[in-house]
Design a protein around this motif. Structure first.
Motif, PDB file in Angstrom:
ATOM      1  N   LEU A  33       0.836  -1.206   0.000  1.00 17.45           N
ATOM      2  CA  LEU A  33       0.000   0.000   0.000  1.00 17.45           C
ATOM      3  C   LEU A  33       0.872   1.258   0.000  1.00 17.45           C
ATOM      4  CD1 LEU A  33      -2.743  -1.026   2.601  1.00 17.45           C
ATOM      5  CD2 LEU A  33      -3.017  -0.811   0.129  1.00 17.45           C
ATOM      6  N   LEU A  34       1.937   1.220   0.793  1.00 20.87           N
ATOM      7  CA  LEU A  34       2.857   2.359   0.834  1.00 20.87           C
ATOM      8  C   LEU A  34       3.571   2.519  -0.511  1.00 20.87           C
ATOM      9  CD1 LEU A  34       3.854   4.541   2.747  1.00 20.87           C
ATOM     10  CD2 LEU A  34       5.692   3.019   3.431  1.00 20.87           C
ATOM     11  N   LEU A  35       3.911   1.406  -1.147  1.00 18.89           N
ATOM     12  CA  LEU A  35       4.554   1.482  -2.457  1.00 18.89           C
ATOM     13  C   LEU A  35       3.605   2.053  -3.507  1.00 18.89           C
ATOM     14  CD1 LEU A  35       7.323   0.781  -3.590  1.00 18.89           C
ATOM     15  CD2 LEU A  35       6.399  -1.416  -4.295  1.00 18.89           C
ATOM     16  N   ILE A  36       2.330   1.758  -3.407  1.00 18.56           N
ATOM     17  CA  ILE A  36       1.343   2.348  -4.314  1.00 18.56           C
ATOM     18  C   ILE A  36       1.284   3.863  -4.106  1.00 18.56           C
ATOM     19  CG2 ILE A  36      -1.133   2.480  -4.826  1.00 18.56           C
ATOM     20  CD1 ILE A  36      -1.234  -0.556  -4.258  1.00 18.56           C
ATOM     21  N   CYS A  37       1.323   4.316  -2.857  1.00 18.27           N
ATOM     22  CA  CYS A  37       1.323   5.763  -2.577  1.00 18.27           C
ATOM     23  C   CYS A  37       2.581   6.430  -3.127  1.00 18.27           C
ATOM     24  CB  CYS A  37       1.214   6.006  -1.073  1.00 18.27           C
ATOM     25  SG  CYS A  37      -0.395   5.652  -0.376  1.00 18.27           S
ATOM     26  N   ILE A  38       3.732   5.780  -2.976  1.00 18.86           N
ATOM     27  CA  ILE A  38       4.980   6.347  -3.487  1.00 18.86           C
ATOM     28  C   ILE A  38       4.938   6.437  -5.007  1.00 18.86           C
ATOM     29  CG2 ILE A  38       7.463   5.894  -3.741  1.00 18.86           C
ATOM     30  CD1 ILE A  38       7.356   4.771  -0.850  1.00 18.86           C
ATOM     31  N   GLY A  39       4.432   5.392  -5.662  1.00 18.72           N
ATOM     32  CA  GLY A  39       4.294   5.428  -7.119  1.00 18.72           C
ATOM     33  C   GLY A  39       3.361   6.530  -7.583  1.00 18.72           C
ATOM     34  N   ALA A  40       2.278   6.741  -6.836  1.00 21.80           N
ATOM     35  CA  ALA A  40       1.341   7.811  -7.189  1.00 21.80           C
ATOM     36  C   ALA A  40       2.003   9.183  -7.054  1.00 21.80           C
ATOM     37  CB  ALA A  40       0.096   7.731  -6.311  1.00 21.80           C
ATOM     38  N   ILE A  41       2.804   9.360  -6.016  1.00 21.50           N
ATOM     39  CA  ILE A  41       3.494  10.638  -5.837  1.00 21.50           C
ATOM     40  C   ILE A  41       4.470  10.880  -6.988  1.00 21.50           C
ATOM     41  CG2 ILE A  41       5.171  11.867  -4.388  1.00 21.50           C
ATOM     42  CD1 ILE A  41       3.763  10.519  -1.967  1.00 21.50           C
ATOM     43  N   ILE A  42       5.215   9.853  -7.384  1.00 21.27           N
ATOM     44  CA  ILE A  42       6.166   9.997  -8.495  1.00 21.27           C
ATOM     45  C   ILE A  42       5.428  10.328  -9.787  1.00 21.27           C
ATOM     46  CG2 ILE A  42       7.850   8.769  -9.924  1.00 21.27           C
ATOM     47  CD1 ILE A  42       8.618   7.190  -7.401  1.00 21.27           C
ATOM     48  N   ALA A  43       4.330   9.633 -10.053  1.00 20.43           N
ATOM     49  CA  ALA A  43       3.564   9.897 -11.282  1.00 20.43           C
ATOM     50  C   ALA A  43       2.950  11.295 -11.266  1.00 20.43           C
ATOM     51  CB  ALA A  43       2.473   8.844 -11.449  1.00 20.43           C
ATOM     52  N   GLU A  44       2.484  11.740 -10.114  1.00 19.48           N
ATOM     53  CA  GLU A  44       1.880  13.068 -10.028  1.00 19.48           C
ATOM     54  C   GLU A  44       2.913  14.178 -10.146  1.00 19.48           C
ATOM     55  OE1 GLU A  44      -0.068  12.560  -6.325  1.00 19.48           O
ATOM     56  OE2 GLU A  44      -1.772  11.530  -7.207  1.00 19.48           O
ATOM     57  N   LEU A  45       4.144  13.918  -9.740  1.00 20.17           N
ATOM     58  CA  LEU A  45       5.196  14.927  -9.888  1.00 20.17           C
ATOM     59  C   LEU A  45       5.481  15.234 -11.353  1.00 20.17           C
ATOM     60  CD1 LEU A  45       7.738  13.985  -7.073  1.00 20.17           C
ATOM     61  CD2 LEU A  45       6.207  15.947  -7.169  1.00 20.17           C
ATOM     62  N   SER A  46       5.201  14.278 -12.227  1.00 25.67           N
ATOM     63  CA  SER A  46       5.423  14.540 -13.657  1.00 25.67           C
ATOM     64  C   SER A  46       4.518  15.656 -14.159  1.00 25.67           C
ATOM     65  CB  SER A  46       5.183  13.264 -14.468  1.00 25.67           C
ATOM     66  OG  SER A  46       3.808  12.956 -14.512  1.00 25.67           O
ATOM     67  N   GLN A  47       3.370  15.841 -13.533  1.00 25.19           N
ATOM     68  CA  GLN A  47       2.446  16.891 -13.972  1.00 25.19           C
ATOM     69  C   GLN A  47       2.968  18.295 -13.653  1.00 25.19           C
ATOM     70  OE1 GLN A  47      -0.108  16.179 -15.917  1.00 25.19           O
ATOM     71  NE2 GLN A  47       0.647  14.102 -15.759  1.00 25.19           N
ATOM     72  N   LEU A  48       3.877  18.387 -12.692  1.00 18.11           N
ATOM     73  CA  LEU A  48       4.440  19.701 -12.357  1.00 18.11           C
ATOM     74  C   LEU A  48       5.288  20.255 -13.498  1.00 18.11           C
ATOM     75  CD1 LEU A  48       5.400  19.160  -8.619  1.00 18.11           C
ATOM     76  CD2 LEU A  48       3.401  20.326  -9.544  1.00 18.11           C
ATOM     77  N   PHE A  49       5.821  19.363 -14.352  1.00 18.10           N
ATOM     78  CA  PHE A  49       6.644  19.821 -15.469  1.00 18.10           C
ATOM     79  C   PHE A  49       5.804  20.359 -16.619  1.00 18.10           C
ATOM     80  CE2 PHE A  49       9.564  17.009 -13.264  1.00 18.10           C
ATOM     81  CZ  PHE A  49      10.693  17.815 -13.229  1.00 18.10           C
ATOM     82  N   THR A  50       4.489  20.250 -16.536  1.00 18.05           N
ATOM     83  CA  THR A  50       3.614  20.794 -17.569  1.00 18.05           C
ATOM     84  C   THR A  50       3.675  22.317 -17.574  1.00 18.05           C
ATOM     85  OG1 THR A  50       2.142  18.921 -17.265  1.00 18.05           O
ATOM     86  CG2 THR A  50       1.242  20.812 -18.408  1.00 18.05           C
ATOM     87  N   PHE A  51       3.842  22.898 -16.401  1.00 13.57           N
ATOM     88  CA  PHE A  51       3.809  24.354 -16.274  1.00 13.57           C
ATOM     89  C   PHE A  51       5.190  24.976 -16.197  1.00 13.57           C
ATOM     90  CE2 PHE A  51       0.086  22.502 -14.137  1.00 13.57           C
ATOM     91  CZ  PHE A  51      -0.874  22.940 -15.034  1.00 13.57           C
ATOM     92  N   ALA A  52       6.234  24.167 -16.286  1.00 12.47           N
ATOM     93  CA  ALA A  52       7.595  24.688 -16.204  1.00 12.47           C
ATOM     94  C   ALA A  52       8.000  25.332 -17.526  1.00 12.47           C
ATOM     95  CB  ALA A  52       8.564  23.554 -15.862  1.00 12.47           C
ATOM     96  N   ALA A  53       8.990  26.210 -17.436  1.00 10.82           N
ATOM     97  CA  ALA A  53       9.531  26.811 -18.657  1.00 10.82           C
ATOM     98  C   ALA A  53      10.206  25.713 -19.476  1.00 10.82           C
ATOM     99  CB  ALA A  53      10.551  27.888 -18.295  1.00 10.82           C
TER     100      ALA A  53
END
Length: 141
Positions: A33-53
């Protein structure tokens, strides 16, 4: 939205760790369950690069984070399902303990293979060279 989803996932992971010894959390295979949460955090961090220069490795970084995060979540879920299948299909006479070590080797192997394919794809991708030229050329022929 990306920051909100990361905050919510971190909150769920914190609750999971807070109630680590609770019988319901223990029966839910808490490491996975903790590994699923960690994977979700990593996948969601990719969305932060959508708004980067824009910069040369932005697309590759987004692809890496999304692929690795999704793979970590998927392999953790598959490991949980495989373990449940083995428990449900075993007879009481042949019931053996199913170790997390066996499943961890599967998860590590699958994710290592994905990283190798992602690195090979990034090294030989024509889009990588094109994106570097597009942002450093300034439009001059």
């Amino acid at each position: 939205v990306a920051v909100f989803s990361v905050v919510v996932t971190v909150a769920f992971a914190t609750i999971l760790v807070w109630f680590w010894k609770h019988p319901m959390i223990k029966s839910g295979q808490r490491e996975w369950l903790l590994l699923i949460c960690i994977g979700a955090i990593i996948a969601e961090l990719s969305q932060l690069f959508t708004f980067a220069a824009p910069w040369a490795m932005m697309c590759t970084t987004r692809e890496f984070l999304l692929s690795i995060g999704s793979s970590v979540m998927l392999t953790a879920m598959i490991a949980k399902l495989w373990r449940l299948k083995r428990i449900m299909s075993a007879t009481t006479a042949s019931m053996k303990g199913i170790k997390n070590k066996e499943l961890a080797i599967y998860v590590a192997g699958r994710n290592a293979l994905l990283v190798v394919f992602l690195i090979a794809g990034a090294m030989f991708s024509p889009y990588h060279v094109e994106s570097i030229l597009r942002y450093t050329d300034n439009g001059d022929p």
